[in-house]
Structures are given as structure tokens and as C-alpha cells.
Design an enzyme around this catalytic site. Structure first.
Site, PDB file in Angstrom:
ATOM      1  CE  LYS A 179      -3.341  -2.966   0.475  1.00 36.71           C
ATOM      2  NZ  LYS A 179      -4.414  -2.964   0.495  1.00 36.71           N
TER       3      LYS A 179
HETATM    4  C1  LIG Z   1      -5.521  -3.842   1.086  1.00 40.35           C
HETATM    5  C2  LIG Z   1      -6.943  -3.872   1.028  1.00 40.35           C
HETATM    6  C3  LIG Z   1      -8.288  -4.962   2.053  1.00 40.35           C
HETATM    7  C4  LIG Z   1      -7.126  -4.949   3.758  1.00 40.35           C
HETATM    8  O1  LIG Z   1      -6.783  -5.759   3.422  1.00 40.35           O
HETATM    9  P1  LIG Z   1      -5.506  -6.191   4.586  1.00 40.35           P
HETATM   10  O2  LIG Z   1      -4.561  -6.970   4.146  1.00 40.35           O
HETATM   11  O3  LIG Z   1      -6.753  -6.707   5.499  1.00 40.35           O
HETATM   12  O4  LIG Z   1      -4.805  -5.021   5.825  1.00 40.35           O
HETATM   13  C5  LIG Z   1      -9.134  -4.188   2.024  1.00 40.35           C
HETATM   14  N1  LIG Z   1      -9.896  -4.083   1.020  1.00 40.35           N
HETATM   15  C6  LIG Z   1      -8.841  -3.819  -0.002  1.00 40.35           C
HETATM   16  C7  LIG Z   1      -9.958  -3.018  -1.288  1.00 40.35           C
HETATM   17  C8  LIG Z   1      -7.847  -3.263  -0.621  1.00 40.35           C
HETATM   18  O5  LIG Z   1      -7.405  -3.302  -1.177  1.00 40.35           O
END
Ligand SMILES: *Cc1c(COP(=O)(O)O)cnc(C)c1O
Length: 394
Positions: free
Chosen positions: A184
Site C-alpha cells: 500500500k
Molecule cells: C488491502 C485491502 C484491504 C485490507 O487488506 P489487509 O491485508 O487486511 O490489510 C481491504 N480492501 C481492499 C480493497 C484492499 O485493497
């Protein structure tokens, strides 16, 4: 991984992250402490929200928001099939039913008209995702939610730093949820954050992340009775979870938030290099942001033109990987995942736009310190793969 490989993503970690992590390790306080508080303050400020609650993942944050809103079995939540599976899994975690609506082919976010048509008396929330960091239609979703008097939950896990007509990602709905997995915009290793202006929702999330305990102040006033001695520490009034974020992870988050503008700027620069380099390439659809919308670059995803098949796209991805270039098919449609097919009986054809887009996307290597030479190499290789496919056809 060889030296020449260009990975799909790579976190940007500096001396500051190292120093803050070391300071936590030396402090002796590894959970529920000042780093978490500081991280929450920085994210709340950035999202333009009054409260923030740090959690162990984006998925955990979505789960806590839906649970705090009292959503459960028999309830419907309208959401997108074109997303990372977590957005929809959170709905299943509380026992509710995801109701998918098809997307707009340009922004890749839910089509607002289809969204409104999918609302029934059983709809208890809208769970909207800013696909790949694109805030398109967030104002529309907020308006539709208000009109139907249901909460909008914003899964802004891909959109830290995005905005639409001046309003920031995270602030559109009753609550927003960010995710900090290593690919991210910022990372804490694993982690997430709920942001909201609603003090009761924030308090509920705080309690549920900590086994349903009464809230614990991170820095108790000197001399104040410790909650462990007053009894509230072990008072549980509902089913809670352990979704806490450790101080070590929070320290990485504090450092990343202090560097956020720099990190976003570097990602934006790489996105611009790709745009310039790929603009003239035939058969490619590039990311497209709407008037007044500011993208936050999460990934760089191109799409092969209509007419390309899934097999052709898959060969392009394989070809890139054979050249040691990271590539991925972001995102396979959620409703066609085996688990969802088994559960709901979905078949191909149900959400034609999401399916058609999803069969033709290619995520390219994307991170802040990707060099111009690497962008060039990726683009050149992609062009080569496309030429190979079009030769095969003729
Ligand atoms: C990254 C992401 C999440 C959360 O992911 P985690 O691995 O649980 O932190 C949730 N929704 C979307 C659309 C994502 O891209």
C-alpha cells in the site's frame, strides 16, 4: 528473486522507520502505547476525521466497523465485485449478505445508478471501494446513502491521500478503513486504521479490537488508578476480538505518515513516467481520473483493449514474468472466486463489465523508487508482448 528482477511492489523504508522501531524495542512497551496514539492522530488528521482507531489489518478494521454498526445475519450490504476479496469477506464475517453491483468501465468503481437500484428494505449499508486509489463517485455514494438513510462504509484501503473535489478519502462515509499491507501507499508490515467523525462508533471499534474491554487510555494520567486495578480491564460486555496493532508496527506507521507527502510524490512521479511512456501504445487503456478527482497511486494497472481475451492477457503476464518483471491480474472478480460461487451460485455473465475488465487488466511493477530506466524496460517488454499477441491473431 534475482538481482535483475523488477518486483511488483516494494516498501519504502528509511532510517526514520528503523530509528522509531528501535526506540520502541528499547522502551519496553510493545503494545497499547504512545506510538499507536501518535499513529492514530496522524492518520485522523490526514483523512480529515475526528477519530482514528488503529487495528491489526484493513480486513479487521472493516469487520469492526460492520460489527459496530450492528450489521448481521439477514442484512444486505451493497458492494463491488471488482476489488480485493477482503472488502466482501468482511461482510461475510458479520454474517450479512454481500449484494454486488457492476462497475463503471472507466473508473472501475461501482456504477451509482446500479448501486441505487440494488438497494432493498434489507440493505443496511453501502460498502464502497476506491479501486486502485480512484475516488470517483464517492460523493454520489454518500448522497445515495444519505437519501436511503443507511451508512456508507468507505473501504479506502487503496486510497490514502486521494481526494475528490477537496474531500479526502476516509471522510466520505460514516467510517473509512485504511490498510497498511506492504504494497500500500504506506505500510506497517500488517495493519489498518478506522477513521470516523462518530465518537460512539470509534469507541465501539476501540473496545472490539481489545476483546470487548472497556477502553484503556494509552497514556494514563500519572497517579490515576490503572484500569487493571479498577476492574474495567476485565469487564467484557460483548464479544470482542484481538485486533490490536503492536507498538512496533505503529512505530513504522508513524515514520511512514511523517514521510507521507514524500512517498505520495514519488509514486505520482513514477505513475507520470508510465503515462508518458505508454500513452501512444496501441491496444492499451491507461488509468483515467475524473474531473476534480485526485488519485492516490496504489498500483499501476493497464488494461488490454476490448477484444483481447483472458488467455491473451494471461500470456502477456506470463511473458512479463519470464523477463523477470513482476505482473499480476488485479483483480479477479470476487463473485467468481470458488468460495463465493459455492456459497451463492454465481456464474460468469452476472456482472459483465467487472468480468470483462477483470479479464484484461495487467498490474505492472509500481513503487516510489522505480527508476526511469526500469519504467522504460517494463514498457518496452509490455509492448513486445502485445505485438506478439497481435501477430498471433493475424
Ligand atoms: C488491502 C485491502 C484491504 C485490507 O487488506 P489487509 O491485508 O487486511 O490489510 C481491504 N480492501 C481492499 C480493497 C484492499 O485493497
Amino acid at each position: 528473486m534475482s538481482d535483475t528482477e523488477i518486483p511488483l511492489s516494494r516498501p519504502d523504508i528509511s532510517r526514520l522507520e528503523e530509528e522509531l522501531v528501535l526506540s520502541v524495542l528499547r522502551s519496553g512497551r510493545l503494545s497499547i502505547g504512545p506510538m499507536q496514539e501518535e499513529f492514530e492522530r496522524l492518520v485522523a488528521e490526514r483523512a480529515g476525521c475526528d477519530h482514528a482507531v488503529a487495528v491489526s489489518s484493513g480486513t479487521a478494521g472493516l469487520h469492526l466497523v460492520l460489527a459496530s454498526l450492528g450489521i448481521g445475519p439477514g442484512d444486505e450490504v451493497v458492494t463491488t465485485p471488482f476489488s480485493f476479496i477482503a472488502s466482501s469477506n468482511a461482510i461475510l464475517m458479520v454474517g450479512a449478505t454481500p449484494v454486488f453491483v457492476d462497475i463503471c468501465p472507466t473508473s472501475l468503481n461501482m456504477d451509482p445508478r446500479l448501486l441505487e437500484a440494488a438497494i432493498t428494505p434489507r440493505t443496511r449499508a453501502i460498502l464502497a471501494v476506491e479501486a486502485f486509489g480512484n475516488p470517483a463517485y464517492m460523493h454520489d455514494y454518500a448522497r445515495i446513502a444519505a437519501k436511503h438513510e443507511i451508512p456508507l462504509v468507505e473501504d479506502c484501503c487503496e486510497a490514502l491521500g486521494a481526494s475528490s473535489r477537496g474531500r479526502r478519502a476516509g471522510s466520505f462515509g460514516r467510517a473509512g478503513v485504511f490498510g497498511f499491507y506492504p504494497n500500500k501507499q504506506i505500510t506497517t508490515g500488517e495493519g489498518g486504521m478506522v477513521v470516523t467523525d462518530d465518537p460512539r462508533l470509534a469507541e465501539s471499534c476501540r473496545s472490539l479490537r481489545n476483546q470487548g474491554r472497556a477502553p484503556t487510555p494509552a497514556s494514563p494520567r500519572r497517579g490515576a488508578p490503572s484500569p487493571m486495578n479498577t476492574g474495567s480491564w476485565l469487564a467484557h460486555d460483548r464479544l470482542g476480538y484481538n485486533y490490536r496493532l503492536s507498538e512496533v508496527n505503529a512505530a513504522i506507521g508513524v515514520a511512514q505518515m511523517r514521510r507521507l507527502d514524500e512517498l505520495l510524490e514519488r509514486r505520482g512521479r513514477v505513475a507520470n513516467m508510465y503515462m508518458e511512456r505508454l500513452l501512444g501504445v496501441p491496444d492499451l487503456v491507461l488509468p483515467n481520473s475524473g474531473e476534480g478527482d485526485v488519485f492516490s497511486w496504489f498500483v499501476f494497472v493497464v488494461r488490454l483493449a476490448a477484444g483481447y481475451s483472458r488467455d491473451e492477457r494471461d500470456r502477456v503476464i506470463t511473458g512479463l514474468r519470464q523477463h523477470e518483471i513482476g505482473a499480476a491480474d488485479y483483480f479477479p472478480c470476487i463473485h467468481l472466486q470458488p468460495f463465493y460461487r459455492d456459497l451463492f451460485g454465481f456464474r460468469p455473465g452476472r456482472f459483465p463489465i467487472a468480468e470483462s475488465v477483470s479479464a484484461r487488466t495487467v498490474a505492472l511493477p509500481f513503487f516510489g523508487d522505480l527508476s526511469e530506466r526500469e519504467v522504460d524496460l517494463v514498457s518496452q517488454t509490455l509492448e513486445l508482448m502485445l505485438k506478439r499477441e497481435s501477430l498471433k491473431r493475424s
